[in-house]
Write an enzyme that holds these catalytic residues in place. Structure first.
Site, PDB file in Angstrom:
ATOM      1  N   LYS A  54       0.635  -1.098   0.080  1.00 50.22           N
ATOM      2  CA  LYS A  54       0.052   0.004  -0.119  1.00 50.22           C
ATOM      3  C   LYS A  54       0.643   1.270  -0.158  1.00 50.22           C
ATOM      4  O   LYS A  54       0.417   2.466  -0.603  1.00 50.22           O
ATOM      5  CB  LYS A  54      -0.936   0.149   1.139  1.00 50.22           C
ATOM      6  CG  LYS A  54      -2.045  -1.121   0.969  1.00 50.22           C
ATOM      7  CD  LYS A  54      -2.988  -1.101   2.357  1.00 50.22           C
ATOM      8  CE  LYS A  54      -4.035  -2.002   2.104  1.00 50.22           C
ATOM      9  NZ  LYS A  54      -4.777  -2.133   3.181  1.00 50.22           N
ATOM     10  N   SER A  70      -0.847   0.996   5.758  1.00 52.88           N
ATOM     11  CA  SER A  70      -1.275   0.029   7.014  1.00 52.88           C
ATOM     12  C   SER A  70      -2.195  -1.033   6.631  1.00 52.88           C
ATOM     13  O   SER A  70      -2.973  -0.761   5.798  1.00 52.88           O
ATOM     14  CB  SER A  70      -1.539   1.119   8.028  1.00 52.88           C
ATOM     15  OG  SER A  70      -1.985   0.283   9.109  1.00 52.88           O
ATOM     16  N   ASP A  71      -2.041  -1.976   7.425  1.00 47.22           N
ATOM     17  CA  ASP A  71      -3.134  -2.984   7.095  1.00 47.22           C
ATOM     18  C   ASP A  71      -3.198  -3.927   8.606  1.00 47.22           C
ATOM     19  O   ASP A  71      -2.132  -3.860   9.301  1.00 47.22           O
ATOM     20  CB  ASP A  71      -2.706  -4.106   5.798  1.00 47.22           C
ATOM     21  CG  ASP A  71      -3.820  -4.779   5.497  1.00 47.22           C
ATOM     22  OD1 ASP A  71      -4.548  -4.379   4.649  1.00 47.22           O
ATOM     23  OD2 ASP A  71      -3.832  -6.034   5.825  1.00 47.22           O
ATOM     24  N   GLN A  72      -4.405  -4.426   8.573  1.00 51.15           N
ATOM     25  CA  GLN A  72      -4.364  -5.346   9.905  1.00 51.15           C
ATOM     26  C   GLN A  72      -5.086  -6.623   9.338  1.00 51.15           C
ATOM     27  O   GLN A  72      -6.172  -6.421   8.418  1.00 51.15           O
ATOM     28  CB  GLN A  72      -5.469  -4.463  10.686  1.00 51.15           C
ATOM     29  CG  GLN A  72      -5.949  -5.345  12.040  1.00 51.15           C
ATOM     30  CD  GLN A  72      -6.685  -4.365  12.796  1.00 51.15           C
ATOM     31  OE1 GLN A  72      -7.847  -4.172  12.521  1.00 51.15           O
ATOM     32  NE2 GLN A  72      -6.360  -3.603  13.854  1.00 51.15           N
ATOM     33  N   ALA A 108      -0.028  -3.922  10.931  1.00 52.73           N
ATOM     34  CA  ALA A 108       1.098  -3.594  10.442  1.00 52.73           C
ATOM     35  C   ALA A 108       1.042  -1.947   9.951  1.00 52.73           C
ATOM     36  O   ALA A 108       0.164  -1.585   9.318  1.00 52.73           O
ATOM     37  CB  ALA A 108       1.636  -4.444   9.211  1.00 52.73           C
TER      38      ALA A 108
END
Length: 192
Positions: A54, A70-72, A108
Site C-alpha cells: 500500500k 497500514s493493514d490489519q 502493520a
C-alpha cells in the site's frame, strides 16, 4: 530542514481519525493493492506485506511524500483469517466463532518515501462467551460490517471482550500510534 509531507495510503476513516490525533497535517489517497492472501502466508506476514504494498503503490504518484501504509489482519481462535464481514449474517458467524476465545490482531505499518521500513504490532483480544441474542443486538446497534473481526472497539464492540492485551491500544483500531510516533520523531517530525 522541511520534512516531507505525510500521505496516508488508506481510505479508512478509522485510520485517518487515528493519524489526525498526532496533529500533523496529512493527505489521504487510495492505494493500489491486491489483498488476496498468498498460500501458506501467516496473518502477521500478510499484514506486513499489504502495508508495504500500500505504501509503495503511491511512491510514483507522491514522490516528495513520506507515505504511511497500514493493514490489519485478524485470526480467530483456530488461526483462520477473519475478514470484513460485509453482511450481518457473516458478522454473526464470525462473532460466534470468536465467542469465548482469543482473537489475534496484527496491525502493520510501512513507511515509504525517503526510506522504507515496516513493523507489526500484535494485539490479543479475549471475547466473552456471547449468546446469539447478544450477537444480534450488537450487530444491529453497532453495524460493524466494514471491520475485520466484526466489531468496533472504539464503540460498543468493547463490551464484547473480557480483556485486550497490546503494546499500543490504538493498534486495534488499525493504526499503532505509539510506534508510528516513535518512527516519525526519529525522522525529525515534531511531536510532543
Amino acid at each position: 530542514m522541511m520534512k516531507a509531507p505525510l500521505l496516508l495510503a488508506s481510505t479508512s476513516i478509522y485510520r485517518a481519525e487515528r493519524l489526525a490525533c498526532l496533529q500533523i497535517p496529512f493527505e489521504q489517497a487510495s492505494p493500489r493493492c491486491d489483498e488476496t492472501p498468498h498460500q501458506g502466508e501467516t496473518p502477521a506476514d500478510l499484514a506486513l506485506r499489504l502495508a508495504r504494498i500500500k505504501a509503495d503503490s503511491l511512491t510514483d504518484d507522491y514522490p516528495d511524500h513520506l507515505i504511511i501504509g497500514s493493514d490489519q489482519t485478524a485470526s480467530d481462535p483456530d488461526g483462520r483469517l477473519l475478514g470484513k464481514p460485509g453482511t450481518a449474517e457473516a458478522a454473526a458467524r464470525q462473532l460466534k466463532r470468536c465467542s469465548g476465545g482469543t482473537v489475534i490482531f496484527n496491525s502493520a505499518v510501512a513507511l515509504a518515501g525517503p526510506i522504507i521500513e515496516a513493523w507489526n504490532v500484535t494485539t490479543e483480544v479475549r471475547f466473552r462467551t456471547l449468546s446469539d441474542a447478544e450477537i444480534g443486538r450488537y450487530i444491529e446497534k453497532d453495524q460493524p460490517l466494514d471491520c475485520a473481526g466484526s466489531f468496533k472497539v472504539e464503540a460498543l464492540g468493547i463490551t464484547l471482550f473480557e480483556w485486550v492485551r497490546s503494546d499500543d491500544p490504538n493498534a486495534l483500531i488499525g493504526l499503532p500510534l505509539l510506534s508510528l510516533s516513535r518512527h516519525l520523531r526519529r525522522l525529525g517530525y515534531e511531536l510532543p
